[in-house]
Enzyme design. Sequence first.
Site, PDB file in Angstrom:
ATOM      1  N   THR A 133       0.828  -1.204   0.000  1.00 54.71           N
ATOM      2  CA  THR A 133       0.000   0.000   0.000  1.00 54.71           C
ATOM      3  C   THR A 133       0.859   1.249   0.000  1.00 54.71           C
ATOM      4  OG1 THR A 133      -1.565   1.255   1.374  1.00 54.71           O
ATOM      5  CG2 THR A 133      -0.094  -0.230   2.520  1.00 54.71           C
ATOM      6  N   ASP A 134       0.278   2.352  -0.466  1.00 50.75           N
ATOM      7  CA  ASP A 134       0.983   3.632  -0.386  1.00 50.75           C
ATOM      8  C   ASP A 134       1.045   4.172   1.026  1.00 50.75           C
ATOM      9  OD1 ASP A 134      -1.699   4.264  -0.158  1.00 50.75           O
ATOM     10  OD2 ASP A 134      -1.730   5.744  -1.772  1.00 50.75           O
ATOM     11  N   GLU A 135       0.262   3.597   1.945  1.00 51.01           N
ATOM     12  CA  GLU A 135       0.249   4.102   3.317  1.00 51.01           C
ATOM     13  C   GLU A 135       1.570   3.882   4.040  1.00 51.01           C
ATOM     14  OE1 GLU A 135      -3.133   3.845   5.813  1.00 51.01           O
ATOM     15  OE2 GLU A 135      -4.490   3.308   4.184  1.00 51.01           O
ATOM     16  N   TYR A 159      -1.768  -0.322  10.935  1.00 52.00           N
ATOM     17  CA  TYR A 159      -1.933  -1.033   9.661  1.00 52.00           C
ATOM     18  C   TYR A 159      -0.752  -0.746   8.745  1.00 52.00           C
ATOM     19  CZ  TYR A 159      -3.239  -1.468   4.758  1.00 52.00           C
ATOM     20  OH  TYR A 159      -3.222  -1.731   3.413  1.00 52.00           O
ATOM     21  N   LYS A 163       2.249  -3.355   7.275  1.00 56.37           N
ATOM     22  CA  LYS A 163       2.541  -3.571   5.861  1.00 56.37           C
ATOM     23  C   LYS A 163       3.981  -3.185   5.539  1.00 56.37           C
ATOM     24  CE  LYS A 163       0.138  -4.749   2.992  1.00 56.37           C
ATOM     25  NZ  LYS A 163      -0.136  -6.123   2.474  1.00 56.37           N
TER      26      LYS A 163
END
Length: 331
Positions: A133-135, A159, A163
């Site tokens: 994810t870009d997060e 989260y 990741k």
Amino acid sequence: MSIIVTGGAGFIGSNFVRVWLDKNVQDTVIVLDKLTYAGSLKNLEGVDSDRMIFIQGDINDRLLVEELFNRYRPKSLANFAAESHVDRSINDPEEFIYTNVNGTFNLLRCAYSYFKSLEEEERKKFRFLQISTDEVYGSLEEGGNAFTEEHSYRPNNPYAASKASADHLVRAYGHTFGLPVLVTNCSNNFGPYQHQEKLIPTIILNALNESPIPIYGDGQNIRDWIYVTDHCLAIMAVLNKGKVGESYNLGANMEKTNLDIAKIICSKLDQIFPRSNQRSYHELIAFVEDRPGHDRRYAINNEKFLRELNFNFNETFISAIEKTISFYLRR
């Protein structure tokens, strides 16, 4: 030939299964999914059962994962399995560490053991793909340059941290052990089969149920969006043509504020499914207390992916949101 898809009964995973089988007519997909709240066999309804093998199980189950590798001898593994909802990670981080970190580690060690058993020609073809994810990159200021693959990881919620940890493990297995790994970092997905707790399904379903449409804070948090089918096609391109050991940012240049998305959906629903009282869905928009540590903006720089893999996205935001609304109206 076969491919293992973990988390294949979830939102993105189930869409990927459909895309893969459509584009690879000789392949079999082995779906491994725990069927938590985020996964459902309903997401796989209509998939060719002769070409998909479903196994309910946990990616942390070492014996099961080893058995799948040894029985089906896959050419690739695509890891979609993840706890992914930020609010849930704030309320209960432990499950995110268990699945996203420990689970990815278990897949890596099983994949490496299997990889070592392959003949040289099979090794050249094998890939381990981590869907991320870009997060993991943290938050951008408004007007700041979009995330590139060289951007430092600065996760701001449990989260995203889980990741990021998984991504680092994947990189380490590639660098240290020579496992042929790939990582994709995608922007926010939307489309068919997404869990109703996510932003776009929440807006659509709350509107249709005549319930308040909750928007965090001032609604000006910006996300870069990608239609799930385009994302799955992009993932397939990375698996087929991506350079081993590389990361690819997958985004479709669709930056929108949360409030803008709510307004777009309300306007579309006003046109195609008017309320019985003839009033606009816009009046259902309700601002609620912001969540802790809410990142202000994400944006993906996809130039490396587009340049190296010669890819074109099919959908605009408007065409994709119309397809998404139509899907939920049929449910």
